[in-house]
Design a protein around this motif. Structure first.
Motif, PDB file in Angstrom:
ATOM      1  N   SER A 145      31.138  58.955  32.070  1.00 41.84           N
ATOM      2  CA  SER A 145      30.826  57.789  31.621  1.00 41.84           C
ATOM      3  C   SER A 145      30.211  56.848  32.670  1.00 41.84           C
ATOM      4  CB  SER A 145      32.231  57.112  30.969  1.00 41.84           C
ATOM      5  OG  SER A 145      31.961  55.839  30.550  1.00 41.84           O
ATOM      6  N   ASP A 146      30.598  56.691  33.686  1.00 42.41           N
ATOM      7  CA  ASP A 146      29.986  55.869  34.761  1.00 42.41           C
ATOM      8  C   ASP A 146      28.793  56.200  35.149  1.00 42.41           C
ATOM      9  OD1 ASP A 146      32.655  54.384  34.801  1.00 42.41           O
ATOM     10  OD2 ASP A 146      33.362  55.591  36.708  1.00 42.41           O
ATOM     11  N   THR A 147      28.529  57.560  35.218  1.00 41.54           N
ATOM     12  CA  THR A 147      27.134  57.817  35.554  1.00 41.54           C
ATOM     13  C   THR A 147      26.175  57.515  34.370  1.00 41.54           C
ATOM     14  OG1 THR A 147      27.975  59.716  36.954  1.00 41.54           O
ATOM     15  CG2 THR A 147      25.678  59.936  36.079  1.00 41.54           C
ATOM     16  N   LEU A 148      26.578  57.718  33.164  1.00 49.76           N
ATOM     17  CA  LEU A 148      25.758  57.597  31.981  1.00 49.76           C
ATOM     18  C   LEU A 148      25.349  55.971  31.928  1.00 49.76           C
ATOM     19  CD1 LEU A 148      27.421  59.834  29.403  1.00 49.76           C
ATOM     20  CD2 LEU A 148      25.109  60.022  30.235  1.00 49.76           C
ATOM     21  N   ALA A 149      26.521  54.976  32.293  1.00 50.22           N
ATOM     22  CA  ALA A 149      26.429  53.708  32.311  1.00 50.22           C
ATOM     23  C   ALA A 149      24.940  53.216  33.131  1.00 50.22           C
ATOM     24  CB  ALA A 149      27.418  52.972  32.684  1.00 50.22           C
ATOM     25  N   ARG A 150      25.210  53.942  34.578  1.00 47.52           N
ATOM     26  CA  ARG A 150      24.158  53.789  35.321  1.00 47.52           C
ATOM     27  C   ARG A 150      22.846  53.907  34.805  1.00 47.52           C
ATOM     28  NH1 ARG A 150      28.363  55.111  38.849  1.00 47.52           N
ATOM     29  NH2 ARG A 150      27.442  57.231  38.921  1.00 47.52           N
ATOM     30  N   LEU A 151      22.783  55.164  34.447  1.00 47.34           N
ATOM     31  CA  LEU A 151      21.379  55.737  34.044  1.00 47.34           C
ATOM     32  C   LEU A 151      20.995  54.988  32.952  1.00 47.34           C
ATOM     33  CD1 LEU A 151      22.290  59.598  34.142  1.00 47.34           C
ATOM     34  CD2 LEU A 151      20.617  58.362  35.448  1.00 47.34           C
ATOM     35  N   ALA A 152      21.770  54.333  31.933  1.00 48.48           N
ATOM     36  CA  ALA A 152      21.136  53.452  30.801  1.00 48.48           C
ATOM     37  C   ALA A 152      20.581  52.523  31.485  1.00 48.48           C
ATOM     38  CB  ALA A 152      22.432  53.179  30.240  1.00 48.48           C
ATOM     39  N   ALA A 153      20.939  51.715  32.463  1.00 51.40           N
ATOM     40  CA  ALA A 153      20.317  50.598  33.052  1.00 51.40           C
ATOM     41  C   ALA A 153      19.089  51.205  33.782  1.00 51.40           C
ATOM     42  CB  ALA A 153      21.081  50.085  34.058  1.00 51.40           C
ATOM     43  N   GLN A 154      18.997  52.207  34.120  1.00 51.93           N
ATOM     44  CA  GLN A 154      17.634  52.971  34.984  1.00 51.93           C
ATOM     45  C   GLN A 154      16.683  52.981  33.765  1.00 51.93           C
ATOM     46  OE1 GLN A 154      18.393  56.117  37.239  1.00 51.93           O
ATOM     47  NE2 GLN A 154      19.650  55.096  38.727  1.00 51.93           N
TER      48      GLN A 154
END
Length: 163
Positions: A145-154
């Motif tokens: 979930s944390d990785t996906l949140a970072r990727l969402a911003a990218q």
């Protein structure tokens, strides 16, 4: 009369099934991703999910239960919703990837909730050995979930907002 043991085993079977469905969906999600980092995240998640399936089989053995899964209408619904949502968004690529991330985060949150519940119940059932294995699964989903949140911003930074 139902017991916590029975409820625990029922939810364990349900999350086992849910994880199996996610394992089937992850390769399609990786192929559908335009952003390289997102594709890589889905591929890594597939490896983690395969390892988690082996640990879940170990939990079943520890309980002296057959390894089996009970259908999860909730997970099937999340994955079906994701398929529908993505069929509606072909381009632009950042918007498509943002939709993929949203679907994957819904799945991760569902799994986190189930694993956290199972950890609590394993502790209540005086099974710290099982709680430890299930807690690891919870933290794997949290990391996803944390990785996906970072990727969402990218991904959003690459043009989804402009779409």
């Amino acid at each position: 009369m139902p017991s916590l043991d029975n409820l625990f085993l029922s939810v364990l079977r349900e999350i086992h099934f849910a994880d199996q469905q996610v394992l089937k969906a992850l390769p399609r999600m990786a192929r559908a991703a335009h952003h390289d980092a997102l594709r890589g995240a889905f591929e890594r998640q597939q490896e983690v999910a395969q390892e988690r399936q082996e640990r879940l089989r170990g939990v079943f053995r520890m309980l002296g239960s057959a390894v089996c899964g009970d259908s999860s209408d909730a997970m099937l619904g999340l994955l079906q919703d994701g398929e529908y949502q993505l069929s509606e968004i072909d381009e632009p690529a950042p918007l498509h990837d943002a939709g993929l991330i949203a679907c994957a985060q819904a799945v991760a949150y569902y799994q986190m909730a189930r694993y956290q519940t199972l950890v609590t119940w394993a502790k209540a059932l005086a099974r710290p050995d099982i709680a430890l294995l299930l807690d690891r699964a919870f933290h794997e989903e949290k990391a996803t979930s944390d990785t996906l949140a970072r990727l969402a911003a990218q991904v959003l930074g690459r043009g989804a907002l402009a779409a």
